[in-house]
Write a protein that holds these residues in place. Structure first.
Motif, PDB file in Angstrom:
ATOM      1  N   TYR A 175      14.307   3.936   0.840  1.00 24.29           N
ATOM      2  CA  TYR A 175      13.898   3.579   2.204  1.00 24.29           C
ATOM      3  C   TYR A 175      12.469   3.978   2.515  1.00 24.29           C
ATOM      4  O   TYR A 175      11.835   3.381   3.389  1.00 24.29           O
ATOM      5  CB  TYR A 175      14.902   4.123   3.224  1.00 24.29           C
ATOM      6  CG  TYR A 175      16.077   3.191   3.338  1.00 24.29           C
ATOM      7  CD1 TYR A 175      16.033   2.088   4.189  1.00 24.29           C
ATOM      8  CD2 TYR A 175      17.209   3.374   2.551  1.00 24.29           C
ATOM      9  CE1 TYR A 175      17.090   1.203   4.262  1.00 24.29           C
ATOM     10  CE2 TYR A 175      18.267   2.486   2.618  1.00 24.29           C
ATOM     11  CZ  TYR A 175      18.199   1.402   3.473  1.00 24.29           C
ATOM     12  OH  TYR A 175      19.239   0.518   3.526  1.00 24.29           O
ATOM     13  N   ASP A 176      11.931   4.964   1.805  1.00 26.11           N
ATOM     14  CA  ASP A 176      10.490   5.210   1.912  1.00 26.11           C
ATOM     15  C   ASP A 176       9.728   3.971   1.443  1.00 26.11           C
ATOM     16  O   ASP A 176       8.741   3.547   2.070  1.00 26.11           O
ATOM     17  CB  ASP A 176      10.079   6.413   1.068  1.00 26.11           C
ATOM     18  CG  ASP A 176      10.318   7.744   1.781  1.00 26.11           C
ATOM     19  OD1 ASP A 176      10.461   7.736   3.020  1.00 26.11           O
ATOM     20  OD2 ASP A 176      10.369   8.781   1.086  1.00 26.11           O
ATOM     21  N   ALA A 177      10.185   3.376   0.340  1.00 25.62           N
ATOM     22  CA  ALA A 177       9.540   2.172  -0.190  1.00 25.62           C
ATOM     23  C   ALA A 177       9.760   0.974   0.727  1.00 25.62           C
ATOM     24  O   ALA A 177       8.843   0.177   0.969  1.00 25.62           O
ATOM     25  CB  ALA A 177      10.068   1.865  -1.594  1.00 25.62           C
ATOM     26  N   VAL A 178      10.979   0.840   1.261  1.00 27.95           N
ATOM     27  CA  VAL A 178      11.289  -0.263   2.180  1.00 27.95           C
ATOM     28  C   VAL A 178      10.397  -0.186   3.414  1.00 27.95           C
ATOM     29  O   VAL A 178       9.773  -1.167   3.828  1.00 27.95           O
ATOM     30  CB  VAL A 178      12.776  -0.231   2.585  1.00 27.95           C
ATOM     31  CG1 VAL A 178      13.042  -1.168   3.761  1.00 27.95           C
ATOM     32  CG2 VAL A 178      13.657  -0.616   1.401  1.00 27.95           C
ATOM     33  N   ASN A 179      10.332   0.988   4.012  1.00 28.25           N
ATOM     34  CA  ASN A 179       9.561   1.149   5.252  1.00 28.25           C
ATOM     35  C   ASN A 179       8.057   1.030   5.030  1.00 28.25           C
ATOM     36  O   ASN A 179       7.313   0.737   5.975  1.00 28.25           O
ATOM     37  CB  ASN A 179       9.899   2.492   5.907  1.00 28.25           C
ATOM     38  CG  ASN A 179      11.334   2.531   6.413  1.00 28.25           C
ATOM     39  OD1 ASN A 179      11.945   1.498   6.665  1.00 28.25           O
ATOM     40  ND2 ASN A 179      11.887   3.729   6.552  1.00 28.25           N
ATOM     41  N   ALA A 180       7.627   1.226   3.794  1.00 23.59           N
ATOM     42  CA  ALA A 180       6.212   1.059   3.465  1.00 23.59           C
ATOM     43  C   ALA A 180       5.881  -0.395   3.113  1.00 23.59           C
ATOM     44  O   ALA A 180       4.729  -0.713   2.807  1.00 23.59           O
ATOM     45  CB  ALA A 180       5.826   1.970   2.302  1.00 23.59           C
ATOM     46  N   GLY A 181       6.904  -1.256   3.143  1.00 21.62           N
ATOM     47  CA  GLY A 181       6.686  -2.669   2.855  1.00 21.62           C
ATOM     48  C   GLY A 181       6.556  -2.997   1.378  1.00 21.62           C
ATOM     49  O   GLY A 181       6.057  -4.068   1.014  1.00 21.62           O
ATOM     50  N   GLN A 182       7.038  -2.109   0.509  1.00 26.79           N
ATOM     51  CA  GLN A 182       6.880  -2.316  -0.932  1.00 26.79           C
ATOM     52  C   GLN A 182       8.003  -3.154  -1.539  1.00 26.79           C
ATOM     53  O   GLN A 182       7.839  -3.698  -2.640  1.00 26.79           O
ATOM     54  CB  GLN A 182       6.816  -0.953  -1.648  1.00 26.79           C
ATOM     55  CG  GLN A 182       5.612  -0.121  -1.235  1.00 26.79           C
ATOM     56  CD  GLN A 182       5.684   1.305  -1.766  1.00 26.79           C
ATOM     57  OE1 GLN A 182       6.652   1.684  -2.416  1.00 26.79           O
ATOM     58  NE2 GLN A 182       4.655   2.090  -1.479  1.00 26.79           N
ATOM     59  N   ILE A 183       9.139  -3.255  -0.847  1.00 25.66           N
ATOM     60  CA  ILE A 183      10.291  -3.988  -1.371  1.00 25.66           C
ATOM     61  C   ILE A 183      10.302  -5.385  -0.769  1.00 25.66           C
ATOM     62  O   ILE A 183      10.534  -5.551   0.438  1.00 25.66           O
ATOM     63  CB  ILE A 183      11.611  -3.263  -1.044  1.00 25.66           C
ATOM     64  CG1 ILE A 183      11.594  -1.825  -1.554  1.00 25.66           C
ATOM     65  CG2 ILE A 183      12.798  -4.035  -1.603  1.00 25.66           C
ATOM     66  CD1 ILE A 183      11.565  -1.687  -3.041  1.00 25.66           C
ATOM     67  N   ASP A 184      10.058  -6.388  -1.592  1.00 28.02           N
ATOM     68  CA  ASP A 184      10.001  -7.757  -1.078  1.00 28.02           C
ATOM     69  C   ASP A 184      10.147  -8.733  -2.237  1.00 28.02           C
ATOM     70  O   ASP A 184      10.367  -8.327  -3.381  1.00 28.02           O
ATOM     71  CB  ASP A 184       8.680  -7.989  -0.332  1.00 28.02           C
ATOM     72  CG  ASP A 184       8.825  -9.000   0.810  1.00 28.02           C
ATOM     73  OD1 ASP A 184       9.560  -9.988   0.624  1.00 28.02           O
ATOM     74  OD2 ASP A 184       8.210  -8.794   1.869  1.00 28.02           O
ATOM     75  N   VAL A 185       9.986 -10.016  -1.937  1.00 26.84           N
ATOM     76  CA  VAL A 185      10.010 -11.050  -2.966  1.00 26.84           C
ATOM     77  C   VAL A 185       8.813 -10.861  -3.896  1.00 26.84           C
ATOM     78  O   VAL A 185       7.711 -10.541  -3.437  1.00 26.84           O
ATOM     79  CB  VAL A 185       9.948 -12.453  -2.313  1.00 26.84           C
ATOM     80  CG1 VAL A 185       9.883 -13.535  -3.374  1.00 26.84           C
ATOM     81  CG2 VAL A 185      11.151 -12.659  -1.403  1.00 26.84           C
ATOM     82  N   GLU A 186       9.044 -11.056  -5.186  1.00 26.45           N
ATOM     83  CA  GLU A 186       7.941 -11.012  -6.145  1.00 26.45           C
ATOM     84  C   GLU A 186       7.225 -12.364  -6.090  1.00 26.45           C
ATOM     85  O   GLU A 186       7.667 -13.348  -6.690  1.00 26.45           O
ATOM     86  CB  GLU A 186       8.450 -10.731  -7.557  1.00 26.45           C
ATOM     87  CG  GLU A 186       7.327 -10.527  -8.558  1.00 26.45           C
ATOM     88  CD  GLU A 186       7.823 -10.216  -9.957  1.00 26.45           C
ATOM     89  OE1 GLU A 186       6.988  -9.837 -10.798  1.00 26.45           O
ATOM     90  OE2 GLU A 186       9.034 -10.347 -10.211  1.00 26.45           O
ATOM     91  N   LYS A 187       6.181 -12.411  -5.361  1.00 26.10           N
ATOM     92  CA  LYS A 187       5.495 -13.679  -5.090  1.00 26.10           C
ATOM     93  C   LYS A 187       4.863 -14.252  -6.353  1.00 26.10           C
ATOM     94  O   LYS A 187       4.335 -13.534  -7.187  1.00 26.10           O
ATOM     95  CB  LYS A 187       4.436 -13.484  -4.001  1.00 26.10           C
ATOM     96  CG  LYS A 187       5.023 -13.024  -2.672  1.00 26.10           C
ATOM     97  CD  LYS A 187       3.989 -13.047  -1.567  1.00 26.10           C
ATOM     98  CE  LYS A 187       4.559 -12.470  -0.275  1.00 26.10           C
ATOM     99  NZ  LYS A 187       5.745 -13.199   0.176  1.00 26.10           N
ATOM    100  N   GLY A 188       4.952 -15.584  -6.468  1.00 25.78           N
ATOM    101  CA  GLY A 188       4.373 -16.268  -7.607  1.00 25.78           C
ATOM    102  C   GLY A 188       5.238 -16.256  -8.841  1.00 25.78           C
ATOM    103  O   GLY A 188       4.920 -16.900  -9.838  1.00 25.78           O
ATOM    104  N   VAL A 189       6.360 -15.528  -8.790  1.00 27.97           N
ATOM    105  CA  VAL A 189       7.254 -15.411  -9.944  1.00 27.97           C
ATOM    106  C   VAL A 189       8.649 -15.910  -9.601  1.00 27.97           C
ATOM    107  O   VAL A 189       9.289 -16.611 -10.373  1.00 27.97           O
ATOM    108  CB  VAL A 189       7.326 -13.948 -10.439  1.00 27.97           C
ATOM    109  CG1 VAL A 189       8.356 -13.796 -11.549  1.00 27.97           C
ATOM    110  CG2 VAL A 189       5.952 -13.495 -10.918  1.00 27.97           C
TER     111      VAL A 189
END
Length: 296
Positions: free
Chosen positions: A257-271
């Motif tokens: 959740y540290d990563a989630v709240n920092a916006g690091q968990i998302d779709v891998e764009k372009g892949v």
């Protein structure tokens, strides 16, 4: 034969049901035979297997046309990461020894990241172990499951508050219903083999939501006001420990959740190919509430 591991779970059951509705033979792999009774009624072959036991996993995949594999988080385990690593190793070894024509792995948003993501890093390890397989591999990465909020129902119904590790209250994040994940998994399994392997597909719900939106959806479903409550970070560990989670499990969730709240968990764009489910939060929450009331 389509072999579905975790077939008694929410995603696996949806996949198995969709495949049977399409007239395909399904071997539903469950931990205990009793869990497969409903699946047997729709024509599934039921097989019991322990995901940490090589012989039972190897037996379950014999003769498979396609295999849907997962790595469930073992709730109540003192060291969930070690147990999940064992599941990953057992599954990868069995599939390497007897590779079916196609494999679909249920994974998570953020699985392309190799560190700093807590629980999600285990899905990175799952993907990496499966990528060398001589088979057509599909990695289905899903957003946070809407059904995860079921754990908060007792607190929410008792207090009118919805505690969460998401922060801040108005930050939008991706979520998806498990039935949409399972239905898409079946669609991908039934599709012709991908030209590129691995095929990476990401799925989330019809729109991104904030914690305020989640609380508003619950308010609609339960017929009373529900207030969103972003739990202060210093209170995360005590709250999770009171819920019965081990210290190791708490650490994995804190990192996630540290990563989630920092916006690091998302779709891998372009892949990743991007897909969207149709189930709204109110629909998912209504089903959760009905199940909760029936279980009391």
């Amino acid at each position: 034969m389509y072999v579905i591991f975790g077939a008694s779970g929410k995603v696996g059951r949806a996949t198995a049901t969709a495949l049977r509705n399409a007239g395909r033979p399904v071997r539903a792999v469950v931990r205990q035979a009793k869990q497969g009774e409903a699946l047997a009624r729709i024509g599934c072959e039921i097989v019991s297997a322990d995901l940490t036991a090589p012989t039972t996993v190897a037996s379950a995949i014999k003769g498979a046309t396609a295999v849907q594999i997962l790595c469930p988080v073992p709730v109540g385990d003192s060291d969930p990461a070690a147990t999940m690593q064992r599941m990953i190793d057992v599954a990868a070894d069995a599939l390497r020894a007897n590779p079916p024509p196609a494999v679909l792995a249920l994974s998570d948003y953020g699985a392309e990241l190799d560190q700093g993501t807590g629980l999600t890093r285990l899905f990175h390890l799952l993907e990496e172990r499966l990528k060398p397989l001589p088979t057509h591999l599909t990695l289905l990465r899903s957003a946070e499951h809407a059904q995860n909020w079921a754990a908060m129902l007792p607190v929410m119904l008792a207090t009118g508050r919805l505690p969460s590790l998401h922060s801040p209250l108005d930050r939008a994040f991706a979520t998806v219903s498990t039935q949409d994940v399972g239905a898409l998994a079946a669609e991908l399994l039934l599709a012709s083999s991908p030209a590129k392997s691995p095929r990476i597909v990401s799925v989330e719900g019809p729109r991104r939501v904030s914690l305020i939106d989640v609380a508003r959806a619950f308010s609609t479903v339960v017929g009373r006001e529900v207030t969103a409550d972003a739990v202060p970070r210093e209170a995360w560990a005590p709250m999770l420990q009171r819920a019965g989670l081990s210290e190791n499990h708490v650490q994995l969730l804190t990192e996630l959740y540290d990563a989630v709240n920092a916006g690091q968990i998302d779709v891998e764009k372009g892949v990743s190919e991007q897909r969207f489910g149709k189930t709204e939060l109110t629909e998912a929450f209504t089903a959760m509430l009905v199940a909760h009331v029936k279980s009391r």
